[in-house]
Motif scaffolding. Structure first.
Motif, mmCIF file in Angstrom:
data_model
loop_
_atom_site.group_PDB
_atom_site.id
_atom_site.type_symbol
_atom_site.label_atom_id
_atom_site.label_comp_id
_atom_site.label_asym_id
_atom_site.label_seq_id
_atom_site.Cartn_x
_atom_site.Cartn_y
_atom_site.Cartn_z
ATOM 1 N N ILE A 11 0.838 -1.201 0.000
ATOM 2 C CA ILE A 11 0.000 0.000 0.000
ATOM 3 C C ILE A 11 0.872 1.250 0.000
ATOM 4 C CG2 ILE A 11 -1.593 1.370 1.413
ATOM 5 C CD1 ILE A 11 -3.013 -0.887 0.008
ATOM 6 N N ALA A 12 1.927 1.249 0.825
ATOM 7 C CA ALA A 12 2.807 2.414 0.914
ATOM 8 C C ALA A 12 3.482 2.700 -0.422
ATOM 9 C CB ALA A 12 3.850 2.196 2.000
ATOM 10 N N ALA A 70 -7.135 -7.225 -0.552
ATOM 11 C CA ALA A 70 -8.317 -6.630 -1.179
ATOM 12 C C ALA A 70 -9.069 -5.745 -0.184
ATOM 13 C CB ALA A 70 -9.228 -7.720 -1.713
ATOM 14 N N GLY A 71 -9.257 -6.241 1.023
ATOM 15 C CA GLY A 71 -9.960 -5.456 2.035
ATOM 16 C C GLY A 71 -9.197 -4.198 2.409
ATOM 17 N N THR A 72 -7.877 -4.327 2.545
ATOM 18 C CA THR A 72 -7.049 -3.175 2.891
ATOM 19 C C THR A 72 -7.097 -2.124 1.792
ATOM 20 O OG1 THR A 72 -5.557 -4.610 4.161
ATOM 21 C CG2 THR A 72 -4.727 -2.429 3.533
ATOM 22 N N THR A 73 -7.066 -2.570 0.548
ATOM 23 C CA THR A 73 -7.122 -1.647 -0.594
ATOM 24 C C THR A 73 -8.377 -0.789 -0.536
ATOM 25 O OG1 THR A 73 -5.859 -3.182 -1.997
ATOM 26 C CG2 THR A 73 -7.185 -1.508 -3.112
ATOM 27 N N VAL A 121 -10.328 -0.140 2.125
ATOM 28 C CA VAL A 121 -10.326 0.735 3.300
ATOM 29 C C VAL A 121 -9.408 1.935 3.082
ATOM 30 C CG1 VAL A 121 -9.675 0.894 5.733
ATOM 31 C CG2 VAL A 121 -10.954 -1.095 4.919
ATOM 32 N N VAL A 122 -8.228 1.672 2.514
ATOM 33 C CA VAL A 122 -7.281 2.768 2.273
ATOM 34 C C VAL A 122 -7.852 3.754 1.267
ATOM 35 C CG1 VAL A 122 -5.021 3.314 1.267
ATOM 36 C CG2 VAL A 122 -5.232 1.466 2.938
ATOM 37 N N TRP A 123 -8.511 3.254 0.228
ATOM 38 C CA TRP A 123 -9.103 4.170 -0.753
ATOM 39 C C TRP A 123 -10.157 5.060 -0.100
ATOM 40 C CZ3 TRP A 123 -9.054 6.876 -4.928
ATOM 41 C CH2 TRP A 123 -10.245 7.427 -5.384
ATOM 42 N N PHE A 162 -4.835 8.632 -8.988
ATOM 43 C CA PHE A 162 -5.327 7.271 -8.764
ATOM 44 C C PHE A 162 -6.793 7.291 -8.355
ATOM 45 C CE2 PHE A 162 -0.776 6.822 -8.256
ATOM 46 C CZ PHE A 162 -0.491 5.596 -8.842
ATOM 47 N N GLY A 163 -7.671 7.058 -9.336
ATOM 48 C CA GLY A 163 -9.057 6.774 -8.999
ATOM 49 C C GLY A 163 -9.136 5.404 -8.347
ATOM 50 N N LEU A 164 -10.322 5.006 -7.944
ATOM 51 C CA LEU A 164 -10.456 3.731 -7.252
ATOM 52 C C LEU A 164 -9.933 2.564 -8.085
ATOM 53 C CD1 LEU A 164 -11.410 1.892 -4.989
ATOM 54 C CD2 LEU A 164 -13.736 2.023 -5.940
ATOM 55 N N LEU A 165 -10.337 2.477 -9.348
ATOM 56 C CA LEU A 165 -9.901 1.360 -10.185
ATOM 57 C C LEU A 165 -8.407 1.412 -10.454
ATOM 58 C CD1 LEU A 165 -12.834 1.078 -12.755
ATOM 59 C CD2 LEU A 165 -12.441 -0.261 -10.682
ATOM 60 N N ALA A 166 -7.871 2.611 -10.680
ATOM 61 C CA ALA A 166 -6.433 2.753 -10.923
ATOM 62 C C ALA A 166 -5.640 2.375 -9.681
ATOM 63 C CB ALA A 166 -6.102 4.178 -11.352
#
Length: 265
Positions: free
Chosen positions: A128-129, A191-194, A196-198, A210-214
């Motif tokens: 994520i970082a 997947a869950g972390t992605t 939540v971070v978004w 970076f949109g959600l899909l990007a």
């Protein structure tokens, strides 16, 4: 490649954050401040972990070279927190008084897991970082912040390699079924972390292109690289980066260097 090699690498890299352009006169605009003022303190605090539980688990492994490497790795992460904190002070961004909810969950998971699962949780956070700092790099016109992000991104490349190397050493002999089950579990965590971070940091991510899909796609690419390193250990996988941008230069539209293979350290 050995843990002694990794300890030597981290030792040689101790000055990786020297000579930053602290005399940069650029000041963030209100738009840029709105984009980063919430996420940057969160990630700065996440980098500041003392790593006590990870260090204890490293000592339990019984390899002094690994303990030395982990100690230097933790120091490197704290260096990231230090320079981010200095940057925040210049732009009067307040530091957090307590950990965020997401950071607390990751710390709890690392605290109560085995060394293997501690490292897999840490890999999730570092993936994520790696994408976040790409977004942060592109979210402002601050040459100093871009410079800091590029140095951190270079470090994160090696951190991913280090954790993958360690995992290949401590999971030798595991059955194919256990490896498959572990991989599926951490895909779910990723997947869950992605998501939540978004939801939590979308303002910075959007500002960085970076949109959600990007964002989900970029995380997926990073996760795929990690799985490839875990499946085929032995080398160091980094991505070619262009020359560091001069201070106050306009950020590039993308930051997607090409994968190359280097010889072991």
């Amino acid at each position: 490649m050995t843990f002694s090699d990794w300890a030597n690498y981290f030792s040689a890299n101790q000055n990786h954050l020297d000579n930053l352009s602290w005399d940069d006169t650029y000041r963030l605009t209100e738009r840029e401040l709105r984009a980063i003022r919430y996420s940057l303190p969160q990630f700065q605090q996440g980098e500041h972990s003392e790593g006590k539980h990870l260090y204890q688990k490293a000592k339990d492994l019984g390899d002094p070279d690994y303990v030395a490497a982990i100690r230097l790795f933790i120091r490197e992460e704290q260096g990231h927190a230090r320079v981010l904190g200095q940057y925040m002070a210049i732009h009067q961004l307040s530091r957090l008084c307590k950990s965020s909810g997401l950071d607390k969950v990751f710390r709890w998971l690392r605290q109560w897991a085995s060394l293997e699962h501690t490292l897999r949780v840490l890999l999730t956070a570092e993936i994520i970082a790696a994408v976040y700092y790409q977004a942060l790099y592109q979210a402002t016109y601050s040459g100093l912040l871009q410079q800091i992000c590029r140095r951190i991104l270079r470090d994160e490349e090696m951190h991913l390699n280090f954790q993958c190397f360690t995992l290949t050493q401590i999971t030798r002999g595991q059955s194919a079924l256990r490896r498959w089950a572990t991989r599926q579990a951490y895909r779910t965590l990723m997947a869950g972390t992605t998501l939540v971070v978004w939801v939590t940091y979308h303002r910075t991510l959007r500002a960085g292109g970076f949109g959600l899909l990007a964002f989900a796609d970029a995380v997926s690419v990073e996760f795929g690289r990690v799985e490839e390193m875990l499946a085929a250990p032995g080398g160091i996988s980094v991505r070619e980066q262009t020359v560091e941008s001069p201070v106050s230069a306009k950020p590039s539209p993308t930051f997607q260097p090409t994968s190359v293979e280097l010889q072991p350290l």
